[in-house]
Design a protein around this motif. Structure first.
Motif: not given
Length: 124
Positions: A36-54, A71-73
């Protein structure tokens, strides 16, 4: 072809909660890393969280540790981002992304597939 569709964004007051969902299709994701990434106005896209599926190994940016949960289902091919204690600085467009390997998680160039994004606005 991988398709990622986000949902769940909206307007919430500071201190509130939202849950973002990402519907993933087009591949078997068992070997994938989802971010999950996010990008605010005028800012670079940044990583918020990541999950390894396995295995479900997770990573969080310092700014969201203790507040957000990824989380993942596997049965539904869904990835979620539960966001609690939201702050005004969490306001951004949030994107779901997929890549084949775990590593260099914050590099947007390493993610081959992206959703269209969902807006999250936190009012103070």
């Amino acid at each position: 072809q991988v398709q990622l569709v986000e949902s769940g964004g909206g307007l919430v007051q500071a201190g509130g909660s939202l849950r973002l969902s990402c519907a993933a299709s087009g591949r078997t994701f068992s070997s994938y890393t989802m971010g999950w990434f996010r990008q605010a106005p005028g800012k670079e896209r940044e990583l918020v969280a990541a999950i390894r599926w396995s295995g479900g190994t997770t990573y969080y940016a310092d700014s969201v540790k203790g507040r957000f949960t990824i989380s993942r289902d596997s049965a539904k091919n869904m990835v979620y981002l539960q966001m609690n204690s939201l702050k005004s600085e969490d306001t951004a467009v949030y994107y779901c992304a997929a890549r084949r390997v775990w590593g260099a998680l914050a590099s947007t160039a390493e993610y081959a597939d992206w959703g269209q994004g969902t807006q999250v606005t936190v009012s103070s």
